[in-house]
Write a protein that holds these residues in place. Sequence first.
Motif, PDB file in Angstrom:
ATOM      1  N   GLU A 181      27.522  -4.326  22.708  1.00 29.80           N
ATOM      2  CA  GLU A 181      28.173  -2.965  22.617  1.00 29.80           C
ATOM      3  C   GLU A 181      26.836  -1.950  22.636  1.00 29.80           C
ATOM      4  OE1 GLU A 181      31.814  -4.573  19.718  1.00 29.80           O
ATOM      5  OE2 GLU A 181      30.076  -3.542  18.962  1.00 29.80           O
ATOM      6  N   MET A 182      25.917  -2.436  22.053  1.00 35.70           N
ATOM      7  CA  MET A 182      24.611  -1.513  22.204  1.00 35.70           C
ATOM      8  C   MET A 182      24.122  -1.204  23.542  1.00 35.70           C
ATOM      9  SD  MET A 182      20.773  -1.812  20.714  1.00 35.70           S
ATOM     10  CE  MET A 182      20.683  -3.186  21.957  1.00 35.70           C
ATOM     11  N   GLU A 183      24.162  -2.318  24.360  1.00 37.44           N
ATOM     12  CA  GLU A 183      23.609  -2.094  25.980  1.00 37.44           C
ATOM     13  C   GLU A 183      24.576  -1.272  26.309  1.00 37.44           C
ATOM     14  OE1 GLU A 183      23.348  -6.338  27.027  1.00 37.44           O
ATOM     15  OE2 GLU A 183      21.157  -6.569  25.817  1.00 37.44           O
ATOM     16  N   ASP A 184      25.937  -1.459  26.125  1.00 38.99           N
ATOM     17  CA  ASP A 184      27.042  -0.661  26.885  1.00 38.99           C
ATOM     18  C   ASP A 184      26.605   0.795  26.762  1.00 38.99           C
ATOM     19  OD1 ASP A 184      28.404  -2.844  27.715  1.00 38.99           O
ATOM     20  OD2 ASP A 184      29.911  -2.959  26.358  1.00 38.99           O
ATOM     21  N   VAL A 185      26.312   1.156  25.352  1.00 35.74           N
ATOM     22  CA  VAL A 185      26.016   2.756  24.954  1.00 35.74           C
ATOM     23  C   VAL A 185      24.767   3.144  25.714  1.00 35.74           C
ATOM     24  CG1 VAL A 185      25.269   3.926  23.164  1.00 35.74           C
ATOM     25  CG2 VAL A 185      27.027   2.336  22.722  1.00 35.74           C
ATOM     26  N   VAL A 186      23.758   1.976  25.831  1.00 33.43           N
ATOM     27  CA  VAL A 186      22.501   2.570  26.564  1.00 33.43           C
ATOM     28  C   VAL A 186      23.209   2.912  28.254  1.00 33.43           C
ATOM     29  CG1 VAL A 186      20.473   1.896  27.651  1.00 33.43           C
ATOM     30  CG2 VAL A 186      21.086   1.222  25.151  1.00 33.43           C
ATOM     31  N   TYR A 187      23.837   2.210  28.708  1.00 32.82           N
ATOM     32  CA  TYR A 187      24.271   2.488  30.207  1.00 32.82           C
ATOM     33  C   TYR A 187      25.286   3.900  30.001  1.00 32.82           C
ATOM     34  CZ  TYR A 187      26.358   1.869  34.826  1.00 32.82           C
ATOM     35  OH  TYR A 187      26.583   1.811  35.874  1.00 32.82           O
ATOM     36  N   LEU A 188      26.204   4.096  29.155  1.00 32.11           N
ATOM     37  CA  LEU A 188      26.749   5.239  29.211  1.00 32.11           C
ATOM     38  C   LEU A 188      25.606   6.279  29.057  1.00 32.11           C
ATOM     39  CD1 LEU A 188      29.757   4.256  26.791  1.00 32.11           C
ATOM     40  CD2 LEU A 188      29.918   4.862  29.068  1.00 32.11           C
ATOM     41  N   VAL A 189      24.919   6.426  28.066  1.00 27.73           N
ATOM     42  CA  VAL A 189      23.791   7.466  28.012  1.00 27.73           C
ATOM     43  C   VAL A 189      23.223   7.646  29.135  1.00 27.73           C
ATOM     44  CG1 VAL A 189      21.949   8.234  26.754  1.00 27.73           C
ATOM     45  CG2 VAL A 189      23.915   7.100  25.358  1.00 27.73           C
ATOM     46  N   SER A 190      22.781   6.504  29.891  1.00 30.89           N
ATOM     47  CA  SER A 190      22.153   6.729  31.277  1.00 30.89           C
ATOM     48  C   SER A 190      22.938   7.441  32.264  1.00 30.89           C
ATOM     49  CB  SER A 190      21.624   5.359  31.920  1.00 30.89           C
ATOM     50  OG  SER A 190      22.806   4.810  32.462  1.00 30.89           O
ATOM     51  N   LEU A 191      24.292   7.376  32.222  1.00 29.36           N
ATOM     52  CA  LEU A 191      25.019   8.214  33.018  1.00 29.36           C
ATOM     53  C   LEU A 191      24.965   9.537  32.752  1.00 29.36           C
ATOM     54  CD1 LEU A 191      28.213   5.696  33.722  1.00 29.36           C
ATOM     55  CD2 LEU A 191      26.267   6.092  35.187  1.00 29.36           C
ATOM     56  N   GLN A 192      25.161   9.718  31.455  1.00 36.01           N
ATOM     57  CA  GLN A 192      25.253  11.299  31.143  1.00 36.01           C
ATOM     58  C   GLN A 192      23.797  12.057  31.555  1.00 36.01           C
ATOM     59  OE1 GLN A 192      27.009  13.473  30.207  1.00 36.01           O
ATOM     60  NE2 GLN A 192      26.053  15.020  28.849  1.00 36.01           N
ATOM     61  N   ALA A 193      22.758  11.103  30.840  1.00 35.75           N
ATOM     62  CA  ALA A 193      21.436  11.488  31.405  1.00 35.75           C
ATOM     63  C   ALA A 193      21.239  11.923  32.880  1.00 35.75           C
ATOM     64  CB  ALA A 193      20.094  10.558  30.822  1.00 35.75           C
ATOM     65  N   LYS A 194      21.680  11.064  33.730  1.00 38.71           N
ATOM     66  CA  LYS A 194      21.779  11.429  35.211  1.00 38.71           C
ATOM     67  C   LYS A 194      22.440  12.614  35.606  1.00 38.71           C
ATOM     68  CE  LYS A 194      23.918   9.255  39.476  1.00 38.71           C
ATOM     69  NZ  LYS A 194      22.994   9.904  40.342  1.00 38.71           N
ATOM     70  N   MET A 195      23.503  13.008  35.190  1.00 40.44           N
ATOM     71  CA  MET A 195      24.311  14.022  35.193  1.00 40.44           C
ATOM     72  C   MET A 195      23.220  15.269  34.781  1.00 40.44           C
ATOM     73  SD  MET A 195      27.755  15.825  34.027  1.00 40.44           S
ATOM     74  CE  MET A 195      26.757  16.525  32.635  1.00 40.44           C
TER      75      MET A 195
END
Length: 145
Positions: free
Chosen positions: A124-138
């Motif tokens: 779940e923590m890794e999923d959150v890191v991935y979600l944050v990476s998408l927000q950071a990209k934007m």
Amino acid sequence: MENKWQTKQLKEEKPELSTFMDFLPNSHYLKILLAQLNRHYDPEVKIMFQKKFGWYIEIVQYGGLLCRILVHDDYFSVITPIPPFAKDYLDPMLKVMSNEFKAVYLHTINGANQIEMKVTSEAEMEDVVYLVSLQAKMLRENQIV
């Protein structure tokens, strides 16, 4: 059901990050998450207050919000904004994401502007890191220099 963190913190002054860690039984996941975010984004970490949540952690970078970390009695959750293009990145990744993420994603992706993930495991923590990476990209792509 009463949230002990929120009840306790409503009466307290602004806590240090260590206070969050001391309260959580799964603080090692929060430590890893914050280390990952620091390594990749070198963000500003703010401790904020809202009556609805009590004290929480806000992670800011590239002129915008990367995520908010909320403390609950037995875990923490991360609220991450969902960029407009997220579905294109997340749909192909579903087969490798945690069951928790799949359940939350399928109930929130259509029309939602954020997703809240409960973090109780490394997956779940890794999923959150991935979600944050998408927000950071934007945020990075839309950043005014």
